[in-house]
Design an enzyme around this catalytic site. Structure first.
Site, mmCIF file in Angstrom:
data_model
loop_
_atom_site.group_PDB
_atom_site.id
_atom_site.type_symbol
_atom_site.label_atom_id
_atom_site.label_comp_id
_atom_site.label_asym_id
_atom_site.label_seq_id
_atom_site.Cartn_x
_atom_site.Cartn_y
_atom_site.Cartn_z
ATOM 1 N N TYR A 27 38.455 32.177 49.966
ATOM 2 C CA TYR A 27 38.646 33.119 48.857
ATOM 3 C C TYR A 27 38.112 34.525 49.090
ATOM 4 C CZ TYR A 27 40.452 29.354 46.059
ATOM 5 O OH TYR A 27 41.244 28.337 45.593
ATOM 6 N N GLY A 29 38.326 37.789 50.518
ATOM 7 C CA GLY A 29 39.404 38.542 51.133
ATOM 8 C C GLY A 29 40.599 38.482 50.201
ATOM 9 N N GLY A 31 43.744 37.437 48.257
ATOM 10 C CA GLY A 31 44.339 36.151 47.897
ATOM 11 C C GLY A 31 43.310 35.040 47.877
ATOM 12 N N HIS A 47 35.226 35.596 41.552
ATOM 13 C CA HIS A 47 35.586 37.016 41.553
ATOM 14 C C HIS A 47 37.103 37.189 41.473
ATOM 15 C CE1 HIS A 47 36.022 41.099 43.507
ATOM 16 N NE2 HIS A 47 35.130 41.357 42.569
ATOM 17 N N ASP A 48 37.834 36.400 42.246
ATOM 18 C CA ASP A 48 39.303 36.456 42.187
ATOM 19 C C ASP A 48 39.797 36.144 40.779
ATOM 20 O OD1 ASP A 48 39.300 36.988 44.890
ATOM 21 O OD2 ASP A 48 40.242 35.100 45.487
ATOM 22 N N ASP A 92 32.627 42.766 39.644
ATOM 23 C CA ASP A 92 32.017 43.131 40.920
ATOM 24 C C ASP A 92 30.512 42.897 40.912
ATOM 25 O OD1 ASP A 92 34.564 43.827 41.696
ATOM 26 O OD2 ASP A 92 34.188 45.983 41.784
#
Length: 118
Positions: A27, A29, A31, A47-48, A92
């Site tokens: 995860y 990076g 996508g 975070h995604d 973030d």
């Protein structure tokens, strides 16, 4: 935005270059899919998902500028941020703090995504 996120990571984890978090696990990076390989990868999965929620609000998390402060390894998002800036800043901030508390396992850097992230 991603530049600010990089700086937040440097605030909470100054001992490791930010790019070590850009190609880690399934995860960290662009996508992400499959099962997170460890706690650090789970930070990126969260975070995604957080960015996904910001997008549902009509925000552009990769480009949204926000105001924040870093003081002695502690992050705070400024109260003057608008809805999108506040949402992205919080995503973030949570991730950068999560990175600081998670173990970095070198073997999970630059893994074979096709084999390990089904």
């Amino acid at each position: 935005n991603l530049y600010q996120f990089k700086n937040m990571i440097h605030c909470t984890v100054p001992s490791r270059p930010w790019w070590h978090f850009a190609d880690y696990g399934c995860y960290c990076g662009r996508g992400g899919k499959g099962t997170a390989v460890d706690d650090l990868d789970r930070c990126c999965q969260v975070h995604d998902n957080c960015y996904g929620e910001a997008e549902k609000l009509g925000c552009w998390p990769y480009l949204t500028l926000y105001k924040y402060e870093c003081s002695q390894g502690k992050l705070t998002c400024s109260g003057g941020n608008n809805k999108c800036a506040a949402a992205v800043c919080n995503c973030d901030l949570v991730a950068a703090n999560c990175f600081a508390g998670a173990r970095y396992i070198d073997a999970n850097y630059n893994i074979n995504l096709k084999e390990r992230c089904q």
